[in-house]
Scaffold this motif. Structure first.
Motif, mmCIF file in Angstrom:
data_model
loop_
_atom_site.group_PDB
_atom_site.id
_atom_site.type_symbol
_atom_site.label_atom_id
_atom_site.label_comp_id
_atom_site.label_asym_id
_atom_site.label_seq_id
_atom_site.Cartn_x
_atom_site.Cartn_y
_atom_site.Cartn_z
ATOM 1 N N ILE A 1 -21.028 -36.483 6.481
ATOM 2 C CA ILE A 1 -19.799 -37.009 7.087
ATOM 3 C C ILE A 1 -20.149 -37.810 8.336
ATOM 4 O O ILE A 1 -19.693 -38.940 8.527
ATOM 5 N N PHE A 2 -20.982 -37.218 9.190
ATOM 6 C CA PHE A 2 -21.350 -37.918 10.415
ATOM 7 C C PHE A 2 -22.027 -39.248 10.101
ATOM 8 O O PHE A 2 -21.669 -40.299 10.643
ATOM 9 N N LEU B 1 -16.086 -33.872 0.881
ATOM 10 C CA LEU B 1 -16.982 -33.209 1.836
ATOM 11 C C LEU B 1 -16.215 -32.241 2.728
ATOM 12 O O LEU B 1 -16.720 -31.158 3.069
ATOM 13 N N ALA B 2 -14.983 -32.614 3.109
ATOM 14 C CA ALA B 2 -14.158 -31.701 3.912
ATOM 15 C C ALA B 2 -13.871 -30.439 3.113
ATOM 16 O O ALA B 2 -13.902 -29.322 3.648
ATOM 17 N N ALA B 3 -13.632 -30.607 1.804
ATOM 18 C CA ALA B 3 -13.389 -29.439 0.947
ATOM 19 C C ALA B 3 -14.630 -28.549 0.896
ATOM 20 O O ALA B 3 -14.527 -27.317 0.925
ATOM 21 N N VAL B 4 -15.808 -29.178 0.842
ATOM 22 C CA VAL B 4 -17.049 -28.393 0.850
ATOM 23 C C VAL B 4 -17.139 -27.562 2.135
ATOM 24 O O VAL B 4 -17.460 -26.364 2.106
ATOM 25 N N LEU B 5 -16.822 -28.187 3.264
ATOM 26 C CA LEU B 5 -16.890 -27.461 4.544
ATOM 27 C C LEU B 5 -15.936 -26.270 4.558
ATOM 28 O O LEU B 5 -16.298 -25.169 4.976
ATOM 29 N N ILE B 6 -14.707 -26.519 4.078
ATOM 30 C CA ILE B 6 -13.708 -25.446 4.095
ATOM 31 C C ILE B 6 -14.137 -24.287 3.191
ATOM 32 O O ILE B 6 -13.986 -23.120 3.534
ATOM 33 N N ALA B 7 -14.712 -24.627 2.038
ATOM 34 C CA ALA B 7 -15.131 -23.570 1.115
ATOM 35 C C ALA B 7 -16.357 -22.839 1.639
ATOM 36 O O ALA B 7 -16.481 -21.617 1.495
ATOM 37 N N ALA B 8 -17.266 -23.575 2.266
ATOM 38 C CA ALA B 8 -18.556 -22.976 2.640
ATOM 39 C C ALA B 8 -18.502 -22.212 3.954
ATOM 40 O O ALA B 8 -19.277 -21.276 4.155
ATOM 41 N N ALA C 1 -10.226 -29.925 12.010
ATOM 42 C CA ALA C 1 -9.947 -31.295 12.432
ATOM 43 C C ALA C 1 -10.478 -32.303 11.411
ATOM 44 O O ALA C 1 -9.789 -33.275 11.058
ATOM 45 N N VAL C 2 -11.708 -32.060 10.928
ATOM 46 C CA VAL C 2 -12.284 -32.935 9.889
ATOM 47 C C VAL C 2 -11.366 -32.946 8.673
ATOM 48 O O VAL C 2 -11.037 -34.009 8.116
ATOM 49 N N ALA C 3 -10.926 -31.753 8.268
ATOM 50 C CA ALA C 3 -10.074 -31.642 7.077
ATOM 51 C C ALA C 3 -8.748 -32.363 7.297
ATOM 52 O O ALA C 3 -8.261 -33.075 6.407
ATOM 53 N N ALA C 4 -8.164 -32.193 8.489
ATOM 54 C CA ALA C 4 -6.887 -32.842 8.768
ATOM 55 C C ALA C 4 -7.017 -34.357 8.639
ATOM 56 O O ALA C 4 -6.182 -35.010 7.990
ATOM 57 N N VAL C 5 -8.081 -34.917 9.211
ATOM 58 C CA VAL C 5 -8.279 -36.368 9.130
ATOM 59 C C VAL C 5 -8.556 -36.781 7.678
ATOM 60 O O VAL C 5 -7.962 -37.733 7.164
ATOM 61 N N ALA C 6 -9.451 -36.035 7.014
ATOM 62 C CA ALA C 6 -9.845 -36.434 5.659
ATOM 63 C C ALA C 6 -8.669 -36.348 4.683
ATOM 64 O O ALA C 6 -8.457 -37.249 3.880
ATOM 65 N N PHE C 7 -7.917 -35.249 4.747
ATOM 66 C CA PHE C 7 -6.831 -35.073 3.774
ATOM 67 C C PHE C 7 -5.622 -35.939 4.076
ATOM 68 O O PHE C 7 -4.910 -36.369 3.171
ATOM 69 N N ARG C 8 -5.352 -36.169 5.366
ATOM 70 C CA ARG C 8 -4.118 -36.865 5.722
ATOM 71 C C ARG C 8 -4.278 -38.375 5.782
ATOM 72 O O ARG C 8 -3.390 -39.117 5.391
ATOM 73 N N CYS C 9 -5.406 -38.833 6.333
ATOM 74 C CA CYS C 9 -5.477 -40.272 6.585
ATOM 75 C C CYS C 9 -6.909 -40.781 6.551
ATOM 76 O O CYS C 9 -7.365 -41.445 7.464
ATOM 77 N N ALA C 10 -7.628 -40.446 5.466
ATOM 78 C CA ALA C 10 -9.032 -40.838 5.394
ATOM 79 C C ALA C 10 -9.212 -42.349 5.375
ATOM 80 O O ALA C 10 -10.273 -42.850 5.743
ATOM 81 N N ALA D 1 -17.617 -34.402 13.357
ATOM 82 C CA ALA D 1 -18.876 -33.975 12.731
ATOM 83 C C ALA D 1 -19.955 -33.810 13.798
ATOM 84 O O ALA D 1 -20.802 -32.912 13.707
ATOM 85 N N ALA D 2 -19.912 -34.661 14.848
ATOM 86 C CA ALA D 2 -20.878 -34.524 15.943
ATOM 87 C C ALA D 2 -20.686 -33.192 16.650
ATOM 88 O O ALA D 2 -21.658 -32.540 17.054
ATOM 89 N N VAL D 3 -19.431 -32.766 16.805
ATOM 90 C CA VAL D 3 -19.165 -31.452 17.406
ATOM 91 C C VAL D 3 -19.794 -30.350 16.552
ATOM 92 O O VAL D 3 -20.418 -29.418 17.069
ATOM 93 N N LEU D 4 -19.652 -30.473 15.229
ATOM 94 C CA LEU D 4 -20.255 -29.479 14.329
ATOM 95 C C LEU D 4 -21.774 -29.440 14.487
ATOM 96 O O LEU D 4 -22.384 -28.368 14.538
ATOM 97 N N ILE D 5 -22.376 -30.620 14.569
ATOM 98 C CA ILE D 5 -23.833 -30.688 14.706
ATOM 99 C C ILE D 5 -24.258 -30.082 16.043
ATOM 100 O O ILE D 5 -25.231 -29.330 16.129
ATOM 101 N N LEU D 6 -23.491 -30.379 17.098
ATOM 102 C CA LEU D 6 -23.815 -29.858 18.425
ATOM 103 C C LEU D 6 -23.677 -28.338 18.459
ATOM 104 O O LEU D 6 -24.518 -27.638 19.040
#
Ligand SMILES: [Cu+2]
Lengths: 293, 125
Positions: A21-22, A53-60, A106-115, A128-133
């Motif tokens: 994603i990043f 990818l957002a779905a992968v994050l939510i599931a994982a 937040a990633v999911a909200a952006v991806a699902f609502r207004c990708a 995604a940078a926040v996740l990496i950090l």
């Protein structure tokens, strides 16, 4: 399965998804070619990819969190569930999980609502940078000081950029219906190649620094410790990806306007991506293996 | 010129890493145990203390001292010294062998555990 293996396996999809994603979002923001004033064509093609990818994050995420708590408590999953609130409240890693879960939402909200919104890529890259950090701050590097946390972050960001640029290229070629496509891919391939070159340089430099910190200068540690051996596999997969990338860059790119060459290029870029996914898995393995001390 | 500057920067970086003062290991392991592993003591210790090389989490920090019948004699363990010290008070120990078992989770969420023995001598006279 050992806790190391379980943690690594559970974290692999997260490490890969947040990196991709990043990388794809940052590539779209900073490097993708576009006509001035027009919407980026790549944005429309990447939007469904980001949703996936957002779905992968939510599931994982819940799986990885529970696996981690179960390893911390040395208890099976069912018992570990009861520990989750305490871990989130009272441990360093747990508090960073709260940050992660918010960033994933937040990633999911952006991806699902207004990708396919014009600003979506910038927002996705930031979350995604926040996740990496958060990952860097809960890694081994945290006990080595903030400089090493920065190295870890840069290492992950560079890997993400590399993977993201390559996948954007594949995506644009497979799903784009541009006319003439040859022109688009010529331009994109050059930018991807530049981004990949810098990323590989940064990966090598930060990787060397992190390795010295984890293993020192003792070559026997590389050969005879669990950490060293996992690292050898990671370097091998990295070298394979670099070799494919080098072939793409120096042999195929010059003829990219020819149809046959273009197809081979995109196919080999996909191969390069598979190696990089393998590197992500081995990175998750290393992140859970005790460095030699 | 620029090239030389880069080399110098890299050399300085490497030196900084090598000279970094604390060689913390990440994944907490004991640096010092008191009583020491395998020690034979003439007088019984009033507590067991383990110093770790990295800060540990209070949650999940465990320390037990088992006598030969497997009974835990240590009180609830305490984490101190900026998270690097795990200790537990002991009642007056009789002569015999004791097994110290510990398990901790460090700030990278990784669990480590171990055990060792010490002996209280003071053979009856
Ligand atoms: Cu660790």
């Amino acid at each position: 399965m050992t806790p190391i293996g379980a943690n690594a396996l559970a974290q692999w999809p997260i490490v890969a998804a947040q990196a991709i994603i990043f990388g794809t979002a940052a590539f779209e923001v900073a490097l993708a070619p576009r006509d001035p004033g027009a919407r980026s064509p790549l944005l429309r093609e990447l939007a469904p990819f980001w949703i996936g990818l957002a779905a992968v994050l939510i599931a994982a995420a819940p799986v990885a969190l529970l696996t981690q708590v179960s390893a911390m408590a040395a208890a099976p999953w069912r018992t570990a569930i009861a520990f989750v609130p305490e871990v989130l409240r009272e441990t360093h890693g747990g508090r960073l999980w709260i940050v992660r879960l918010i960033a994933i939402a937040a990633v999911a909200a952006v991806a699902f609502r207004c990708a396919d919104h014009d600003r979506a890529p910038a927002a996705l890259a930031a979350f995604a940078a926040v996740l990496i950090l958060a990952g860097a701050l809960s890694s081994h590097a945290y006990d080595w000081g903030l400089f090493m946390v920065a190295m870890n972050f840069l290492h992950q960001a560079a890997a993400s950029m590399w993977a993201g640029a390559l996948l954007a290229l594949c995506y644009g070629e497979y799903f784009g219906d541009r006319d003439p496509a040859a022109h688009w891919i010529h331009e994109v391939a050059q930018r991807v190649s530049t981004a990949a070159g810098w990323s590989v340089g940064a990966l090598f430099a930060t990787g060397a620094i992190l390795t010295v910190r984890a293993l020192g200068f003792d070559s026997s540690r590389l050969l005879y410790s669990a950490y060293g051996r996992a690292l050898i596999f990671k370097i091998a997969a990295f070298a394979a990806a670099v070799a494919v990338g080098g072939y793409n860059r120096y042999r195929l790119m010059p003829n990219v306007r020819e149809r046959a060459s273009r197809r081979t290029l995109v196919r080999l870029v996909a191969v390069e991506c598979v190696f990089i996914l393998g590197v992500f898995g081995l990175a998750a393995m290393l992140a859970n293996t005790p460095p030699v001390h | 010129m620029l090239y030389r500057k880069n080399i110098l920067t890299i050399a300085a970086l490497c030196a900084a890493i090598m000279l970094a003062p604390r060689m913390a290991s990440a994944h907490a392991f004991p640096k010092r145990e008191n009583p020491a592993a395998g020690a034979t003591l003439n007088s019984p210790p009033s507590q067991v203390t383990i110093d770790f090389d990295a800060p540990i989490e209070k949650l999940f920090a465990k320390l037990t001292v088992l006598d030969s019948s497997g009974r835990n004699l240590a009180s609830e363990p305490v984490v101190g010294d900026a998270g690097k010290r795990l200790s537990a008070a002991l009642p007056l120990l009789k002569p015999g062998d004791y097994k110290v078992a510990w398990s901790v989770v460090c700030r990278d969420s990784h669990r480590t555990e171990g055990s060792y023995q010490f002996t209280v001598s003071g053979s009856p006279h």
